[in-house]
Motif scaffolding. Structure first.
Motif, PDB file in Angstrom:
ATOM      1  N   UNK A 122      -6.768 -34.038 -14.011  1.00  0.00           N
ATOM      2  CA  UNK A 122      -6.083 -34.511 -12.922  1.00  0.00           C
ATOM      3  C   UNK A 122      -5.279 -35.740 -13.483  1.00  0.00           C
ATOM      4  N   UNK A 123      -5.556 -36.507 -14.121  1.00  0.00           N
ATOM      5  CA  UNK A 123      -4.584 -37.647 -14.754  1.00  0.00           C
ATOM      6  C   UNK A 123      -3.396 -37.024 -15.284  1.00  0.00           C
ATOM      7  N   UNK A 124      -3.502 -35.986 -16.157  1.00  0.00           N
ATOM      8  CA  UNK A 124      -2.476 -35.275 -16.695  1.00  0.00           C
ATOM      9  C   UNK A 124      -1.428 -34.738 -15.537  1.00  0.00           C
ATOM     10  N   UNK A 125      -2.128 -34.080 -14.571  1.00  0.00           N
ATOM     11  CA  UNK A 125      -1.282 -33.482 -13.422  1.00  0.00           C
ATOM     12  C   UNK A 125      -0.711 -34.542 -12.767  1.00  0.00           C
ATOM     13  N   UNK A 126      -1.452 -35.629 -12.630  1.00  0.00           N
ATOM     14  CA  UNK A 126      -0.802 -36.842 -11.999  1.00  0.00           C
ATOM     15  C   UNK A 126       0.549 -37.482 -12.770  1.00  0.00           C
TER      16      UNK A 126
ATOM     17  N   UNK B 290       7.600 -35.195 -12.621  1.00  0.00           N
ATOM     18  CA  UNK B 290       8.371 -34.260 -11.779  1.00  0.00           C
ATOM     19  C   UNK B 290       9.119 -34.930 -10.618  1.00  0.00           C
ATOM     20  N   UNK B 291       8.058 -35.837  -9.921  1.00  0.00           N
ATOM     21  CA  UNK B 291       8.971 -36.808  -8.958  1.00  0.00           C
ATOM     22  C   UNK B 291      10.002 -37.406  -9.390  1.00  0.00           C
TER      23      UNK B 291
ATOM     24  N   UNK C  91     -21.274 -34.254 -17.484  1.00  0.00           N
ATOM     25  CA  UNK C  91     -20.425 -35.441 -17.878  1.00  0.00           C
ATOM     26  C   UNK C  91     -19.050 -35.153 -18.675  1.00  0.00           C
ATOM     27  N   UNK C  92     -19.096 -34.009 -19.353  1.00  0.00           N
ATOM     28  CA  UNK C  92     -17.983 -33.582 -20.312  1.00  0.00           C
ATOM     29  C   UNK C  92     -17.091 -32.974 -19.309  1.00  0.00           C
ATOM     30  N   UNK C  93     -17.666 -32.057 -18.442  1.00  0.00           N
ATOM     31  CA  UNK C  93     -16.775 -31.329 -17.453  1.00  0.00           C
ATOM     32  C   UNK C  93     -15.995 -32.479 -16.677  1.00  0.00           C
ATOM     33  N   UNK C  94     -16.780 -33.467 -16.006  1.00  0.00           N
ATOM     34  CA  UNK C  94     -15.958 -34.360 -15.200  1.00  0.00           C
ATOM     35  C   UNK C  94     -15.321 -35.362 -16.021  1.00  0.00           C
ATOM     36  N   UNK C  95     -15.158 -35.587 -17.255  1.00  0.00           N
ATOM     37  CA  UNK C  95     -14.220 -36.297 -18.091  1.00  0.00           C
ATOM     38  C   UNK C  95     -12.982 -35.431 -18.134  1.00  0.00           C
ATOM     39  N   UNK C  96     -13.351 -34.013 -18.612  1.00  0.00           N
ATOM     40  CA  UNK C  96     -12.259 -33.012 -18.874  1.00  0.00           C
ATOM     41  C   UNK C  96     -11.473 -32.919 -17.346  1.00  0.00           C
ATOM     42  N   UNK C  97     -12.332 -32.693 -16.277  1.00  0.00           N
ATOM     43  CA  UNK C  97     -11.512 -32.620 -15.016  1.00  0.00           C
ATOM     44  C   UNK C  97     -10.632 -33.706 -14.724  1.00  0.00           C
ATOM     45  N   UNK C  98     -11.199 -35.005 -15.018  1.00  0.00           N
ATOM     46  CA  UNK C  98     -10.583 -36.279 -14.797  1.00  0.00           C
ATOM     47  C   UNK C  98      -9.413 -36.495 -15.679  1.00  0.00           C
TER      48      UNK C  98
END
Length: 280
Positions: free
Chosen positions: A81-85, A91-92, A71-78
């Protein structure tokens, strides 16, 4: 179900224990033995159950820990992803702004390029015009250098005019005007060209040449005669009012000349009122 079974065995054990000692027999001993075996089996089962519960608890804890980690990994990944978005969105936006700035710059450059192209075309046209003028000037200079002297050319034209060689006279007077357009005799050349057209009945061309004499050589010795003959030509074309005005101008501008006398005479023949006004 297991708890009821345990209670039954325990009650049976107590009943046997409270029975009189003399009532103990072989069946009771066997029963006690069976009870003890059952107790031992229950103890072993309970121990096995406890061990299994411990293992299951350990597995559950491990699974919970693993689930928490996932769950922590998923939250971190999310979050990543949010930060990258978000970063990508920024950037866009930045790239979009840069593209818009480049587009504006390109439009401005196009406008400048259009102006420069127009200026370049104007410069080319001016250069070509100057080159043409220079070439024409050179041709005129060469022609003048090869042309006869002004007096010789004019006298030849006048001789041919007086001799009735009108075609040759027209060519010579035109050559004189081409080579020597600013001399006093150029006005005389225009006048004699007008006279040739007048005699030929081409009054329009005659009027055009008379006008050149009056407008460009107003102090020349043919100015009065040119305006007089212009009036005559207009009358011949049926433009009596315009011709009458020209004759009146001759009388007003050159009152003591032979041309003024001819103008009065012509006005007298046209209308009595015109003659009266000419004398005033």
């Amino acid at each position: 179900m297991k708890s009821n079974r345990i209670a039954f065995i325990t009650a049976l054990f107590l009943a046997i224990s409270l029975a009189p000692a003399y009532g103990v027999n072989k069946d009771i001993i066997e029963l006690q033995t069976q009870v003890q075996q059952l107790q031992q089996q229950m103890t072993a089962m309970k121990q096995s159950f406890d061990e299994r519960m411990g293992v299951m608890k350990n597995l559950l804890e491990q699974n919970t820990d693993a689930a928490n980690k996932v769950t922590a990994a998923i939250n971190g990944l999310q979050a990543s992803i949010n930060k990258q978005q978000q970063d990508r969105g920024a950037q866009v936006d930045q790239i979009s702004g840069q593209i818009q700035a480049l587009t504006d710059t390109m439009d401005e450059l196009k406008v400048r390029l259009t102006k420069l192209s127009k200026q370049f075309e104007d410069m080319q046209s001016a250069q070509q015009s100057m080159a043409a003028q220079q070439a024409q000037a050179q041709q005129q200079q060469q022609a003048i250098a090869q042309a006869p002297a002004p007096d010789v050319l004019y006298n030849n034209a006048l001789r041919d005019y007086n001799g009735g060689n009108n075609d040759l006279a027209v060519q010579e007077f035109n050559d004189y005007i081409k080579f020597y357009p600013n001399t006093d005799l150029a006005g005389n050349a225009y006048f004699y060209l007008a006279e040739i057209h007048y005699k030929a009945g081409d009054y329009q061309k005659a009027i055009a040449n008379y006008d050149l004499v009056v407008q460009n050589f107003p102090s020349g010795n043919k100015a009065a005669a040119a305006q007089l003959k212009k009036g005559f030509a207009l009358i011949e074309l049926g433009k009596v009012d315009e011709g009458t005005q020209e004759l009146k101008h001759v009388v007003q501008r050159y009152p003591r000349t032979n041309e003024a006398t001819q103008a009065r005479e012509r006005l007298r023949k046209l209308t009595p009122s015109a003659a009266q006004k000419a004398h005033q």
